[in-house]
Scaffold this motif. Sequence first.
Motif, PDB file in Angstrom:
ATOM      1  N   LYS A 243       0.815  -1.219   0.000  1.00  0.00           N
ATOM      2  CA  LYS A 243       0.000   0.000   0.000  1.00  0.00           C
ATOM      3  C   LYS A 243       0.848   1.268   0.000  1.00  0.00           C
ATOM      4  CE  LYS A 243      -3.784  -2.425   0.321  1.00  0.00           C
ATOM      5  NZ  LYS A 243      -4.690  -2.567  -0.849  1.00  0.00           N
ATOM      6  N   GLY A 244       2.093   1.167   0.395  1.00  0.00           N
ATOM      7  CA  GLY A 244       2.924   2.354   0.526  1.00  0.00           C
ATOM      8  C   GLY A 244       3.964   2.473  -0.570  1.00  0.00           C
ATOM      9  N   GLY A 245       4.797   3.513  -0.440  1.00  0.00           N
ATOM     10  CA  GLY A 245       5.906   3.693  -1.359  1.00  0.00           C
ATOM     11  C   GLY A 245       6.936   2.590  -1.189  1.00  0.00           C
ATOM     12  N   ILE A 246       7.786   2.417  -2.186  1.00  0.00           N
ATOM     13  CA  ILE A 246       8.763   1.329  -2.198  1.00  0.00           C
ATOM     14  C   ILE A 246      10.094   1.820  -1.626  1.00  0.00           C
ATOM     15  CG2 ILE A 246       9.901  -0.411  -3.606  1.00  0.00           C
ATOM     16  CD1 ILE A 246       6.815  -0.576  -3.482  1.00  0.00           C
ATOM     17  N   ALA A 247      10.558   1.168  -0.565  1.00  0.00           N
ATOM     18  CA  ALA A 247      11.826   1.549   0.045  1.00  0.00           C
ATOM     19  C   ALA A 247      13.010   0.828  -0.592  1.00  0.00           C
ATOM     20  CB  ALA A 247      11.796   1.264   1.546  1.00  0.00           C
ATOM     21  N   SER A 248      12.840  -0.455  -0.901  1.00  0.00           N
ATOM     22  CA  SER A 248      13.933  -1.215  -1.511  1.00  0.00           C
ATOM     23  C   SER A 248      13.374  -2.414  -2.261  1.00  0.00           C
ATOM     24  CB  SER A 248      14.944  -1.682  -0.453  1.00  0.00           C
ATOM     25  OG  SER A 248      14.314  -2.534   0.495  1.00  0.00           O
ATOM     26  N   LEU A 249      14.173  -2.935  -3.192  1.00  0.00           N
ATOM     27  CA  LEU A 249      13.816  -4.101  -3.999  1.00  0.00           C
ATOM     28  C   LEU A 249      14.993  -5.064  -4.030  1.00  0.00           C
ATOM     29  CD1 LEU A 249      12.212  -2.285  -7.087  1.00  0.00           C
ATOM     30  CD2 LEU A 249      10.958  -3.585  -5.364  1.00  0.00           C
ATOM     31  N   ALA A 250      14.702  -6.354  -4.219  1.00  0.00           N
ATOM     32  CA  ALA A 250      15.769  -7.347  -4.344  1.00  0.00           C
ATOM     33  C   ALA A 250      15.275  -8.518  -5.183  1.00  0.00           C
ATOM     34  CB  ALA A 250      16.219  -7.833  -2.973  1.00  0.00           C
ATOM     35  N   PHE A 251      16.078  -8.921  -6.162  1.00  0.00           N
ATOM     36  CA  PHE A 251      15.797 -10.113  -6.943  1.00  0.00           C
ATOM     37  C   PHE A 251      16.414 -11.316  -6.246  1.00  0.00           C
ATOM     38  CE2 PHE A 251      15.021  -7.436 -10.767  1.00  0.00           C
ATOM     39  CZ  PHE A 251      13.890  -8.076 -11.248  1.00  0.00           C
ATOM     40  N   SER A 252      15.714 -12.454  -6.298  1.00  0.00           N
ATOM     41  CA  SER A 252      16.300 -13.703  -5.846  1.00  0.00           C
ATOM     42  C   SER A 252      17.390 -14.113  -6.827  1.00  0.00           C
ATOM     43  CB  SER A 252      15.238 -14.798  -5.771  1.00  0.00           C
ATOM     44  OG  SER A 252      15.840 -16.076  -5.616  1.00  0.00           O
ATOM     45  N   PRO A 253      18.545 -14.593  -6.348  1.00  0.00           N
ATOM     46  CA  PRO A 253      19.627 -14.973  -7.270  1.00  0.00           C
ATOM     47  C   PRO A 253      19.364 -16.265  -8.020  1.00  0.00           C
ATOM     48  CG  PRO A 253      20.241 -15.452  -5.002  1.00  0.00           C
ATOM     49  CD  PRO A 253      18.942 -14.697  -4.937  1.00  0.00           C
ATOM     50  N   ILE A 254      18.392 -17.085  -7.585  1.00  0.00           N
ATOM     51  CA  ILE A 254      18.184 -18.404  -8.195  1.00  0.00           C
ATOM     52  C   ILE A 254      16.790 -18.593  -8.767  1.00  0.00           C
ATOM     53  CG2 ILE A 254      19.935 -19.542  -6.792  1.00  0.00           C
ATOM     54  CD1 ILE A 254      17.698 -20.530  -4.968  1.00  0.00           C
ATOM     55  N   ALA A 255      15.917 -17.603  -8.653  1.00  0.00           N
ATOM     56  CA  ALA A 255      14.558 -17.737  -9.173  1.00  0.00           C
ATOM     57  C   ALA A 255      14.047 -16.365  -9.581  1.00  0.00           C
ATOM     58  CB  ALA A 255      13.641 -18.360  -8.120  1.00  0.00           C
ATOM     59  N   PRO A 256      13.104 -16.323 -10.527  1.00  0.00           N
ATOM     60  CA  PRO A 256      12.564 -15.025 -10.970  1.00  0.00           C
ATOM     61  C   PRO A 256      11.586 -14.449  -9.953  1.00  0.00           C
ATOM     62  CG  PRO A 256      11.454 -16.814 -12.107  1.00  0.00           C
ATOM     63  CD  PRO A 256      12.527 -17.449 -11.274  1.00  0.00           C
ATOM     64  N   THR A 257      12.100 -14.146  -8.767  1.00  0.00           N
ATOM     65  CA  THR A 257      11.277 -13.635  -7.678  1.00  0.00           C
ATOM     66  C   THR A 257      11.793 -12.273  -7.260  1.00  0.00           C
ATOM     67  OG1 THR A 257      10.849 -15.892  -6.902  1.00  0.00           O
ATOM     68  CG2 THR A 257      10.413 -14.093  -5.346  1.00  0.00           C
ATOM     69  N   LEU A 258      10.866 -11.336  -7.086  1.00  0.00           N
ATOM     70  CA  LEU A 258      11.230  -9.984  -6.676  1.00  0.00           C
ATOM     71  C   LEU A 258      10.606  -9.694  -5.324  1.00  0.00           C
ATOM     72  CD1 LEU A 258      12.537  -7.225  -7.524  1.00  0.00           C
ATOM     73  CD2 LEU A 258      10.287  -6.587  -8.417  1.00  0.00           C
ATOM     74  N   ALA A 259      11.418  -9.276  -4.366  1.00  0.00           N
ATOM     75  CA  ALA A 259      10.942  -8.924  -3.033  1.00  0.00           C
ATOM     76  C   ALA A 259      11.000  -7.420  -2.864  1.00  0.00           C
ATOM     77  CB  ALA A 259      11.784  -9.602  -1.965  1.00  0.00           C
ATOM     78  N   LEU A 260      10.096  -6.873  -2.041  1.00  0.00           N
ATOM     79  CA  LEU A 260      10.078  -5.430  -1.826  1.00  0.00           C
ATOM     80  C   LEU A 260       9.952  -5.114  -0.346  1.00  0.00           C
ATOM     81  CD1 LEU A 260       6.978  -4.105  -1.087  1.00  0.00           C
ATOM     82  CD2 LEU A 260       6.524  -5.103  -3.316  1.00  0.00           C
ATOM     83  N   GLN A 261      10.405  -3.941  -0.010  1.00  0.00           N
ATOM     84  CA  GLN A 261      10.171  -3.367   1.313  1.00  0.00           C
ATOM     85  C   GLN A 261       9.516  -2.014   1.097  1.00  0.00           C
ATOM     86  OE1 GLN A 261      13.656  -2.334   3.560  1.00  0.00           O
ATOM     87  NE2 GLN A 261      12.540  -2.045   5.464  1.00  0.00           N
ATOM     88  N   GLN A 262       8.392  -1.785   1.784  1.00  0.00           N
ATOM     89  CA  GLN A 262       7.689  -0.530   1.587  1.00  0.00           C
ATOM     90  C   GLN A 262       7.933   0.421   2.758  1.00  0.00           C
ATOM     91  OE1 GLN A 262       3.430  -1.087   1.442  1.00  0.00           O
ATOM     92  NE2 GLN A 262       3.425  -2.516   3.133  1.00  0.00           N
ATOM     93  N   PHE A 263       7.630   1.683   2.538  1.00  0.00           N
ATOM     94  CA  PHE A 263       7.799   2.684   3.584  1.00  0.00           C
ATOM     95  C   PHE A 263       6.832   2.400   4.722  1.00  0.00           C
ATOM     96  CE2 PHE A 263       9.114   5.409  -0.145  1.00  0.00           C
ATOM     97  CZ  PHE A 263      10.450   5.431   0.200  1.00  0.00           C
TER      98      PHE A 263
END
Length: 263
Positions: A243-263
Amino acid sequence: MISDNSNQPREYDAVLGGQSQIPIAAAVLGGIAGVKQRLHSPSVEPRMAAVKDAPKYGDAGLNLAIAALLDPAPEVQRVAYSVLRQRTEPFVRQALTEFVPYQLFDCIRTVKTGTNVAISPGGSRTASLHSKIIRICDLETGEILYTVDKYPRAQETFVLCQETEVFVRSRNLPKHRAIEIWQGGELLHTSLGHEGEITAIVISPDSRVIATGSADTTIKIWDLESGKLICTFGSHLTWGAHKGGIASLAFSPIAPTLALQQF
């Protein structure tokens, strides 16, 4: 000397009721006893081998590996940390929070850089801001491979691609946000789309796409080769989304998965 009688115990046999001290490298009946014995060896190699074997014996063995984090030899500490870092048991995770692994690192090189430092995933190149110039350097030699001028008055973040000369930066001005894709000092693409400040930028491990996050709550996926927008993930796209703005992003090194951290 080995006895001619095969029914007689040999030098390294474990004998019920025997009083002889267990040799350091011997196989011992009741394997955790052998682990404990080797952990008291004056030699580093048997202690390292003992730590590797310790997890075979459940929680008792893991506790021995945890104790090895305090071994006087850094080599043994490294093995213990390597063995324990992938474990999920709560008592192991707690022990690791109290251990500082950075003391085990050896400084192999000191490189003078500026601010806003980025390093390529393979560790071969760095990018850093020096006044009004961003320098992309070879980490091994310190040679400047190429430079990119800083955009006037803009807030910038940048990342380097996996083992290529591709350099990607986000550029934030009050009314202008952009993604720039550079290669070897040449600007290839400028991509527009975010309405708010670009707060996160990452490149996928296969070097095919860029993911950017923004204070406007969206995540955008861009094609690295063409600079074109592939898709946008908004805060109302799916049930239970951010629901909030995006603080950081990270791709998994072994799978097409994207993780996020929001404000």
